[in-house]
Design an enzyme around this catalytic site. Sequence first.
Site, PDB file in Angstrom:
ATOM      1  N   ARG A  87       0.833  -1.211   0.000  1.00  0.00           N
ATOM      2  CA  ARG A  87       0.000   0.000   0.000  1.00  0.00           C
ATOM      3  C   ARG A  87       0.864   1.255   0.000  1.00  0.00           C
ATOM      4  O   ARG A  87       0.513   2.257  -0.626  1.00  0.00           O
ATOM      5  CB  ARG A  87      -0.969   0.002   1.182  1.00  0.00           C
ATOM      6  N   PHE A 133      -2.176   2.390   6.729  1.00  0.00           N
ATOM      7  CA  PHE A 133      -1.597   1.096   6.346  1.00  0.00           C
ATOM      8  C   PHE A 133      -0.474   1.245   5.331  1.00  0.00           C
ATOM      9  O   PHE A 133      -0.445   0.601   4.296  1.00  0.00           O
ATOM     10  CB  PHE A 133      -2.733   0.241   5.770  1.00  0.00           C
ATOM     11  N   GLU A 142      -9.699   5.865   7.006  1.00  0.00           N
ATOM     12  CA  GLU A 142      -8.277   6.186   6.940  1.00  0.00           C
ATOM     13  C   GLU A 142      -7.934   7.495   6.221  1.00  0.00           C
ATOM     14  O   GLU A 142      -7.027   8.209   6.645  1.00  0.00           O
ATOM     15  CB  GLU A 142      -7.522   5.037   6.245  1.00  0.00           C
TER      16      GLU A 142
END
Lengths: 500, 782
Positions: free
Chosen positions: B325, B359, B732
């Site tokens: 990611r 992440f 997020e």
Amino acid sequence: MRDYITFILNGEEQRVCDIAGDTTLLNWLRQFKTLTGSKEGCAEGDCGACTVVVAKPRQDGALVWRPVNACILFVGMLEGTSVTTVEGLSQSWAAPPEGLHPVQQAMVTHHGSQCGFCTPGFVMSLFAAWCNGTGLEADNIDDTLAGNLCRCTGYRPIVDAGLSLASSVVPDFEQRRRQREASLIAAIAHDDTVSLGDDRNQFVAPAKASEFATSYAQWPDVTIVSGATDVGLWVTKQNRLLPTMLWTGRVSGFDQIKIDAARLRIGPAVTHHRALEELAPRWPEIAETMRRFGSTQVRASGTVCGNIANGSPIGDLPPMLIALGAEVELTHGKASRRLPLEDFFVAYGQQDRAPGEFVSSLIVPSAPLPYLRCYKLSKRFDQDISAVMGAFTISHSDGVITAARFVFGGMAGVPQRAYNVEAFLCGKPLATASFANAARLLRDDFSPLTDMRGSAEYRTQAASNLILKYGLDICEGIKIRLAGPEAETSLATLSVAVPS
Amino acid sequence: MNGPLPTSQSLPGVTGIVHSRQSHDSAHKHVTGMAPYVDDIKTPNNTVVVLIGQSTHAHARIITMDLSDVISAPGVVRVMTAADIPGRNDCSPVHGDDPVFADKVVEYLGQSIFAIVAETMQAARDALAFAKVVYDPLPAILTIDQAMKEGSFLGPSATMASGDPDSAIATAKHSLTGRIEMGGQEHFYLEGQAALAVPGEDGDMNLFCSSQHPTEIQHKVADVLGTASHAVTVETRRMGGAFGGKESQGNLPAVTAALAAHLTGRPAKTVYDRDDDFMLTGKRHDMRIDYSVGFDSDGRIQAVIFDQALRCGMSWDLSEAIATRAMCHADNAYHIPHMRVISHRCKTHTQSNTAFRGFGGPQGMVGIERVIDAVAHHLDVDPLVVRQRNFYPHKDNEESALAHTHYGQTVSDSIIADITEQLVVSSDYHARRADIGVFNKANRWVKRGIALTPVKFGISFNTRFLNQAGALVLLYADGSIQLNHGGTEMGQGLNTKIAQIVAHEFGVDMGAVKITATNTGKVPNTSATAASSGADLNGMAALNAARTIKSRMVDYLATLHAVDSSNISFADGRVLIGTESLSFAEAAKAAYLGRVQLSATGFYATPKLHWDKDSGSGRPFYYFAYGAAVSEVAVDMLTGENRILRTDILHDAGRSLNPAIDLGQIEGGFVQGAGWLTTEELVWNDAGKLTTHAPSTYKIPACSDRPLIFNVALFDGENTEESVHRSKAVGEPPLMLGLSVLFALSHALGGVGSVAYPDLDAPATSERLLAAVARMGGPGIA
């Protein structure tokens, strides 16, 4: 002597005995009373998730409500008080006739909770401010909430909830609660010494100064506890067994500040909160720094004399108090002696305190110090232990510096004066350049350590710069502010050349 | 003071419960202390507690471990070591490399090596001191630099590439190289890791966990106990915060509690105190990024090469997906034709770093935003100009069909240019930047800075199979509804949103929908509530379940009342059947009496996804979420102290399911991101011991750290993909709005007047800022 303690919990009288003297209020609430609304987030008085409100009468008899961290408060310290927990706000004890308590409702209305774990602590901090009628305004709400950490919301909705509660009107149901609280507290008041303990350890709370001094002189190995904002961590963090604890907080007169024309005499159980009330009007410079000392909860419990007695090399108060020329009074049995505070700190972890001797007063000359300035540098602005603490003052005559006190915390094993800097300044003209030049000598005064709060290089550089900052303020009236109205006006007119 | 929020009233054509501002379903319980967390659950008197014994070395062989004095200490029931595990000694999420108890070699200071099972926590803590462990220390690798130098990796480095970046940089008019280092981040969920295990009959084990991933805990407990998944049931009602830190890190407390319950036959609880939580669990990966960039004089970037080295710690945990990611977000919102991203997965003898909100995405984005900042500095232009010049083309621009990321996904939904233009106006960006220029010339001791940074964040798990979810909806004959789904509630309001979706579908009040705890016995085989996917996946699954029941009711009622099913509708707590009308409860009762099944499972799998791990290409994301923030800061040139003076945010939540909850996610995410990049500093000493392991030393933002002026608004738009009610994920992406603070600080340092670039690393503590001021010839004591 009573071997049990008595206090009010959410409107009901509690008699507690036969539990370990080092039982914290939080553990007692959660384990013995199954009141699990108060949470443990850190067990060191930093996150505020365990905040409860303790009511006590002031000297004039009026009740005051203080938010405290239940995680580092020993149960014995509650003798004679009234404790309200988050559960209490929803019960007949504190709740309005219908619906949620206004503080709780404001948090719901403003979406002040997400995960909800910190929420009871925020509710109780807001409740204390709501009770006291101060701390819910735009200019002080950050102080009210500095001891409560939230990881979800970013605080804005909680602040909005708090601001919405600012009101001078006390609702009827709350008036009734306060009357009841006052009468409940009056009903359990007494003058006896109390103790609480089991075969693990004892918490003893003498009622008279003579008894306290005699006991400590007789058993110098016992641990003196004042606000437990440090000793509490010995238990929760270091798992230290303290067989006997002797508490200053119940001793008659120990919570007094005696004031005469020349000095303030601060007793062993005077909290930071109480001291701030007297120090702030005399030395406004100290007020802002003390406001950043710990948090509302820590200042409500922690004591000035305790902060000195434990000899922290960082403690924010000693540099300021040394700059003020404070003296410490030590008592052993019936004998007392006085010494300048700076001489009390001998070396890291070592103070000039004989076995059986305790800090019985801090004596602060009440002379105004127009050139006193205090600086606290920490990773986070609020509720953080300083990397560097500085408290500086000078005198001058006709533009020539005649005396200087430059006291630093965080730069050595003890709070310490920068003697080379001070010596250099004496006799120099009152000009920024004098301070800039003096600042270069700081490296001769200190060799600080590197730790998680800052490197030796940072400490030295920043501490040197603080001396320049002081010079700019004293000599040119430049107050360096990051925000607020002063930030514009004081800086926009700046024309000073950097001293070379 | 906040900007206008879209509400159901202001969204034309939308009625009902979705898209409306609703309080968190547990809000009234939060404020009264009546919302139980794991450690609040009333337990039987014979419950034992578990305390984990930790390694005191970063890397060492265990020579001997003598626990005899621990066992004989008062109140100790037993100890547990690797030898007591009936199944597998592993609690890792993916790679099988996280022992429950290390038994031969320890690989970080703090690693679990044994556990004490005791009557009380006081007894366990007292006994801990009696453990005698002898180690043979081995050399420890602690930092990224050490790992890179010594070639210490968990696996091979990976590459994603598009075009020909080497030639493009070589032929570009300008080029730059540089490096940025950024620290990790402790989650600091207010509720520490916690698990309660209650043994059942036939060796069954029932657990109550503070976990984002009950299914994984079910699997790990079954593995450790050597039993099957059907013997383990895991329930999660709520977490006191998680932020990724309870995706895999809840496994160890759960398996140790389950093992203790298994070995003693008594309920067992593992609850970490704050210091143990810091010492045992992984954090956000710290990262070192080297970059080379080629660009023209207009600031158009032709090519970038990134070399990302991330510190994974002692084991994989989720690092492979996190590294991926980070690579996939190395472009952020910019269309860069030639790009290569290389990722090194450093193995170190420290806590195994793990998921944390974003992440890896935040680290990847810091890399490209740093490049933009450096390019703008080189060209002496406003970084905003460089940003706007390189944005992915607008979704309505036909060029968007050709705008591919470096991993081959077409960016066909970009609204970043719209968001930025609106925010520039609403924040008065240009005038304020000009004012700052004047201010900085006039002021020697305080410098201000401003920066606008964009966010484009890919929504979906990079790992394709995880993009599935299930739900169970039960309609009772009185018209009340019980709702269960595979997602977990950690404060983000997931349960509230899904209750809104179900209530909306049935046309009933939210009060009719009872939200229940996540339970592996109700919805199986769930994915972690992670990757911002909670509402997207579970909301769709719940919607599908509700639709199944609804369509059965419609079919039955249509026949019963002899109307066409198209003439039946659900609204305002009633069911309209042609010209007749029943209350929803009456309709439910009628369907029940008509023997209609009123329970249904629902399932959802995100469409259109494909990903080729080997080539690092495909369409890993269903869509992108966008946003932008403008932050203005002031820095004290003599101390490095700083303050966020104002932040303006415009964020894309699609057609928001609940603007109140989404606003909370955005504000909280921003503050958490700003904390990561400013005051939150993790410090390990030379022995590999984390010295910042409690809030006294690790400083998350406090109340006064929020921006002095904070204007937050939702972008008025909708998802171009068929997401649930055209909403977008919001967990997020807002964290990365915090990057605006880092680059505003960089701008402020530029005010010192030096021609040098500030080269600011993160976290930009007062110390780092003051060092940069000194480097740049600022006004302090030389």
